[in-house]
Design a protein around this motif. Structure first.
Motif, PDB file in Angstrom:
ATOM      1  N   ALA A 576       0.853  -1.068  -0.051  1.00 43.49           N
ATOM      2  CA  ALA A 576       0.228   0.017   0.046  1.00 43.49           C
ATOM      3  C   ALA A 576       0.860   1.273  -0.031  1.00 43.49           C
ATOM      4  N   ILE A 577       2.018   1.289   0.614  1.00 39.65           N
ATOM      5  CA  ILE A 577       2.921   2.217   0.721  1.00 39.65           C
ATOM      6  C   ILE A 577       3.403   2.678  -0.480  1.00 39.65           C
ATOM      7  N   VAL A 578       3.937   1.528  -1.186  1.00 39.87           N
ATOM      8  CA  VAL A 578       4.700   1.410  -2.446  1.00 39.87           C
ATOM      9  C   VAL A 578       3.397   2.175  -3.372  1.00 39.87           C
ATOM     10  N   LYS A 579       2.356   1.703  -3.501  1.00 46.14           N
ATOM     11  CA  LYS A 579       1.284   2.181  -4.415  1.00 46.14           C
ATOM     12  C   LYS A 579       1.434   3.620  -4.207  1.00 46.14           C
ATOM     13  N   HIS A 580       1.273   4.229  -2.946  1.00 38.23           N
ATOM     14  CA  HIS A 580       0.948   5.736  -2.987  1.00 38.23           C
ATOM     15  C   HIS A 580       2.224   6.457  -3.334  1.00 38.23           C
ATOM     16  N   ILE A 581       3.434   5.903  -3.139  1.00 39.43           N
ATOM     17  CA  ILE A 581       4.648   6.454  -3.359  1.00 39.43           C
ATOM     18  C   ILE A 581       4.670   6.646  -4.901  1.00 39.43           C
ATOM     19  N   VAL A 582       4.251   5.670  -5.524  1.00 41.67           N
ATOM     20  CA  VAL A 582       4.297   5.586  -7.061  1.00 41.67           C
ATOM     21  C   VAL A 582       3.313   6.604  -7.597  1.00 41.67           C
ATOM     22  N   LEU A 583       2.105   6.554  -6.921  1.00 39.39           N
ATOM     23  CA  LEU A 583       1.146   7.605  -7.615  1.00 39.39           C
ATOM     24  C   LEU A 583       1.699   9.077  -7.352  1.00 39.39           C
ATOM     25  N   SER A 584       2.252   9.449  -5.890  1.00 43.82           N
ATOM     26  CA  SER A 584       2.910  10.787  -5.829  1.00 43.82           C
ATOM     27  C   SER A 584       3.803  11.074  -6.721  1.00 43.82           C
ATOM     28  N   HIS A 585       4.568  10.043  -7.673  1.00 39.24           N
ATOM     29  CA  HIS A 585       5.506  10.213  -8.850  1.00 39.24           C
ATOM     30  C   HIS A 585       4.613  10.240  -9.853  1.00 39.24           C
ATOM     31  N   ASN A 586       3.230  10.588 -10.035  1.00 37.77           N
ATOM     32  CA  ASN A 586       2.368  10.368 -11.203  1.00 37.77           C
ATOM     33  C   ASN A 586       2.798   9.066 -12.147  1.00 37.77           C
ATOM     34  N   GLY A 587       3.110   7.898 -11.193  1.00 36.47           N
ATOM     35  CA  GLY A 587       3.479   6.684 -11.982  1.00 36.47           C
ATOM     36  C   GLY A 587       2.219   5.797 -12.054  1.00 36.47           C
ATOM     37  N   ARG A 588       2.471   4.561 -12.256  1.00 36.88           N
ATOM     38  CA  ARG A 588       1.645   3.263 -12.382  1.00 36.88           C
ATOM     39  C   ARG A 588       2.257   2.251 -11.763  1.00 36.88           C
ATOM     40  N   ILE A 589       1.404   1.420 -11.114  1.00 34.83           N
ATOM     41  CA  ILE A 589       1.953   0.122 -10.564  1.00 34.83           C
ATOM     42  C   ILE A 589       0.921  -0.987 -10.821  1.00 34.83           C
ATOM     43  N   TRP A 590       1.483  -2.263 -11.351  1.00 32.25           N
ATOM     44  CA  TRP A 590       0.828  -3.404 -11.453  1.00 32.25           C
ATOM     45  C   TRP A 590       1.487  -4.586 -11.343  1.00 32.25           C
ATOM     46  N   LEU A 591       0.876  -5.796 -11.564  1.00 30.57           N
ATOM     47  CA  LEU A 591       1.388  -6.982 -11.323  1.00 30.57           C
ATOM     48  C   LEU A 591       0.932  -8.027 -12.141  1.00 30.57           C
ATOM     49  N   GLU A 592       1.688  -9.149 -12.529  1.00 32.98           N
ATOM     50  CA  GLU A 592       1.680 -10.138 -13.157  1.00 32.98           C
ATOM     51  C   GLU A 592       1.957 -11.494 -12.262  1.00 32.98           C
ATOM     52  N   SER A 593       1.120 -12.519 -12.314  1.00 31.08           N
ATOM     53  CA  SER A 593       1.506 -13.636 -11.222  1.00 31.08           C
ATOM     54  C   SER A 593       0.558 -14.980 -11.658  1.00 31.08           C
ATOM     55  N   THR A 594       1.416 -15.822 -11.567  1.00 33.77           N
ATOM     56  CA  THR A 594       0.962 -17.309 -12.017  1.00 33.77           C
ATOM     57  C   THR A 594       1.090 -18.059 -10.551  1.00 33.77           C
ATOM     58  N   LEU A 595      -0.110 -18.796 -10.150  1.00 30.94           N
ATOM     59  CA  LEU A 595       0.041 -19.392  -8.920  1.00 30.94           C
ATOM     60  C   LEU A 595       1.118 -20.600  -9.013  1.00 30.94           C
ATOM     61  N   GLY A 596       2.106 -20.699  -7.888  1.00 36.26           N
ATOM     62  CA  GLY A 596       2.975 -21.672  -8.120  1.00 36.26           C
ATOM     63  C   GLY A 596       4.390 -21.330  -8.933  1.00 36.26           C
ATOM     64  N   GLN A 597       4.323 -20.368  -9.683  1.00 36.15           N
ATOM     65  CA  GLN A 597       5.418 -19.994 -10.736  1.00 36.15           C
ATOM     66  C   GLN A 597       6.062 -18.677 -10.204  1.00 36.15           C
ATOM     67  N   GLY A 598       5.434 -17.953  -9.305  1.00 33.55           N
ATOM     68  CA  GLY A 598       6.087 -16.481  -9.097  1.00 33.55           C
ATOM     69  C   GLY A 598       5.264 -15.361  -9.549  1.00 33.55           C
ATOM     70  N   TYR A 602       5.405  -4.416 -11.324  1.00 28.62           N
ATOM     71  CA  TYR A 602       5.869  -3.364 -12.423  1.00 28.62           C
ATOM     72  C   TYR A 602       5.618  -2.059 -11.764  1.00 28.62           C
ATOM     73  N   VAL A 603       6.462  -1.431 -11.886  1.00 27.25           N
ATOM     74  CA  VAL A 603       6.491   0.207 -11.275  1.00 27.25           C
ATOM     75  C   VAL A 603       6.930   1.023 -12.434  1.00 27.25           C
ATOM     76  N   ALA A 604       5.913   2.058 -13.150  1.00 24.38           N
ATOM     77  CA  ALA A 604       6.125   2.888 -14.239  1.00 24.38           C
ATOM     78  C   ALA A 604       6.330   4.320 -13.744  1.00 24.38           C
ATOM     79  N   VAL A 605       7.329   4.952 -13.992  1.00 24.92           N
ATOM     80  CA  VAL A 605       7.495   6.489 -13.768  1.00 24.92           C
ATOM     81  C   VAL A 605       7.612   7.235 -14.874  1.00 24.92           C
ATOM     82  N   PRO A 606       7.166   8.278 -15.015  1.00 26.22           N
ATOM     83  CA  PRO A 606       7.624   9.057 -16.544  1.00 26.22           C
ATOM     84  C   PRO A 606       8.954   9.778 -16.392  1.00 26.22           C
TER      85      PRO A 606
END
Length: 607
Positions: A576-598, A602-606
């Motif tokens: 949650a802290i990471v999300k708000h830090i990224v948003l304060s930098h006008n960035g985006r955060i998302w994830l990709e995950s497969t159960l049992g594989q890892g 992702y953090v995108a900052v302009p």
């Protein structure tokens, strides 16, 4: 001109054309027939006259008016025609129209056309005007031969001694033809009159159902949807009337459905808590529900006026312009008045191919107040908890360091107090940090820096944990990777929390990979902009995240694996802290995950 009059005139026109054609055809045909009949009659009379004169005429040397003219007059009376005898020199010896001195004074007829035809062709027929009688005649002339007795062969006609001519006045012919034409004309006029009468009644029978249909359509157009056409026949017009009634029934059902749907929509729009506006392409208001009127303080005469003239909110105009340019849904939070914080969530939806726009206004004043109260409460409680926690931890450390006599059990209790007070301290610190980020109280101190500058400090923090668990941290960011303009302290916290989260959920012997790349916004989001951004990724070979849990991993206190998180000492606030830090930098955060594989975060900052 109505359809009945049109049909009547068309019927009359067609019949008149047919009657005229028949009249001219019959007149021509009758004239030709009469002319042929008269010619045949003249030919018969001329033949009989010639035969009679052959027997009665004296020798040529004995021609006298007193002898020949009586014969000719007798033939004319018998045939009721004009008979003339002409010798080869053109002298007229007998004529039914002249006697005595008048006969002797007649012109030489050798040059007459019918006489010349006899001499050249053996017979002659002409229609011409007679100067003698001042009348138009039809002449038929034949040659008269006198046989020479035994000296003439069977193929010879004898000696030509004169010409007999029979004539009928054309006045009689024309009178007969005129009578026939008159009869045809009378029949045509009678047929035309009958046609007019018939067309009037027949068109009335045809147009009466059509007039009823017209009246019903006018009634429907006026709003009387209960109008129906009476069905009087089973012909095509009857079928048309039946189909019209079926169409009217269908229209009535559809209107009832539309009316009911409109009533429901009006009820919903009138009583809903959100404000709804409808503006056209010129930003003129075409509809507003009561909530929107109240929120924007619209005047009574708001319909048809431009939105910018009534409510001068720059953010709202910019949002509407953005929706017009992109032709996509646009939303933001704006102030409806002179307030400190955004109090309304505005969504603009293009409809009708960009010709109209629906503006939905959601009042979030209470939600924002509750959020501020909650954030203030968390911040205040966290701040108040720090002092007693510090005191408890201090006393516990003092008791643990003293050499005074204590039991083994007491020492274990002191260690537990110390560990839990440390955990509570971390939780309070994270809550305070998250509250400050949510309230926007963190001032960013952005400076250009290389991402590789974070590697050594991170290695110092996590090296003991990595060695203990046998995990491998792969840092795959190139040395001369482009600088990024960020707050170094906060961005360091992003790395710490993401790597710490990966360590917690990756089994011993796994790998954690940190990498970065530069992409354009067009490639990542499909927009028309070309602004570049750095995409940082933290990948692990851990247990993975179930699909149903992925949307919630950035919520505060949410844990995918409760037992493992508590065992590792997690607070549930890191992501949650990471999300708000990224948003304060006008960035985006998302994830990709497969159960049992890892998982990959992702953090995108302009740039």
């Amino acid at each position: 001109m109505n359809i009945r009059t049109q049909l009547t005139f068309r019927y009359i026109g067609i019949v008149l054309f047919v009657l005229l054609a028949m009249y001219f055809y019959l007149a021509t045909m009758l004239k030709d027939s009469m002319s042929s009949h008269i010619t045949s009659e003249l030919e018969v009379q001329a033949t009989l006259t010639r035969e009679f004169l052959i027997e009665e005429l004296p020798a040529k040397d004995n021609f006298t008016y007193d002898l020949i003219d009586p014969l000719v007059d007798r033939l004319g009376k018998a045939n009721n025609a004009r008979v003339t005898f002409i010798d080869l020199d053109g002298v007229v010896w007998g004529d039914t129209e002249r006697d005595g001195e008048a006969l002797r004074a007649m012109d030489n007829h050798l040059t007459r056309p019918e006489v010349q035809d006899v001499i050249k062709k053996g017979s002659g027929i002409r229609d011409r005007y007679s100067n003698t009688t001042q009348t138009e005649f039809r002449y038929f002339a034949l040659p008269i031969y006198r046989n020479m007795g035994a000296e003439i062969t069977a193929n010879e006609e004898g000696i030509l001694i004169g010409i007999c001519r029979v004539a009928l006045p054309m006045e009689a012919v024309n009178t007969a033809i005129g009578n026939l034409r008159r009869m045809a004309l009378i029949a045509s006029v009678a047929g035309l009159i009958l046609t007019i009468v018939f067309s009037v009644f027949s068109t009335g029978a045809i147009t009466k159902p059509i007039q009823k249909l017209t009246q019903m359509t006018q009634s429907l157009a006026a709003g009387n949807i209960n109008s129906r056409v009476p069905i009087d026949s089973r012909n095509e017009l009857g079928q048309l009337s039946q189909n019209f009634n079926l169409m009217a029934d269908t229209i009535q059902e559809q209107i009832d459905e539309i009316s009911e749907e409109h009533r429901r929509s009006a009820t919903i729009l009138t009583n809903m808590g959100e404000g709804v506006l409808l503006v056209n392409g010129a930003s003129e208001i075409t509809y507003a529900n009561p909530t929107a009127i109240s929120m924007l303080a619209l005047p009574d005469a708001y319909m048809g006026k431009a939105l910018i003239e009534i409510n001068r909110i720059p953010e709202l105009q910019a949002l509407l312009k953005k929706a017009e340019e992109t032709e996509t849904i646009a939303s933001t939070e704006i102030q409806l008045g002179n307030l400190r914080e955004p109090e309304a969530e505005i969504t603009v939806v293009p409809v009708s191919a960009g010709q109209e726009y629906v503006i939905v206004i959601h009042d979030v004043t209470k939600e924002r107040q509750l959020e501020r109260i909650r954030a203030d409460f968390v911040a205040n409680v966290s701040h108040e908890l720090r002092t007693p926690l510090t005191t408890i931890r201090g006393y516990a450390e003092t008791l643990l360091s003293e050499d005074s006599v204590r039991t083994k059990t007491g020492e274990q209790f002191i260690v537990k107090i110390l560990n839990h007070s440390a955990r509570l301290t971390r939780l309070v610190s994270d809550l305070l940090e998250l509250s400050r980020l949510e309230l926007g109280e963190v001032e960013l101190k952005c400076v250009p820096c290389y991402l590789n500058t974070f590697y050594e400090p991170l290695l110092d923090v996590f090296e003991p944990l990595l060695e203990e668990s046998g995990l491998v941290l792969k840092w795959e960011i190139p040395e001369k990777f482009q600088k990024v303009n960020v707050d170094q302290q906060l961005f360091m916290q992003i790395f710490v929390n993401l790597i710490d989260n990966a360590i917690k959920y990756t089994p011993d012997g796994g790998e954690i990979t940190v990498s970065a790349e530069i992409c354009s916004r067009e490639e990542t989001e499909g927009s028309n902009t070309v602004s570049d951004e750095i995409i940082l990724s933290v990948e692990d070979t851990g247990i993975g995240i179930p699909m149903e849990s992925q949307p919630r991993v950035f919520e505060r206190f949410y844990r995918v694996d409760e037992g493992r998180a508590r065992e590792m000492g997690g607070t549930g606030l890191g992501l949650a802290i990471v999300k708000h830090i990224v948003l304060s930098h006008n960035g985006r955060i998302w994830l990709e995950s497969t159960l049992g594989q890892g998982s990959i975060f992702y953090v995108a900052v302009p740039l």
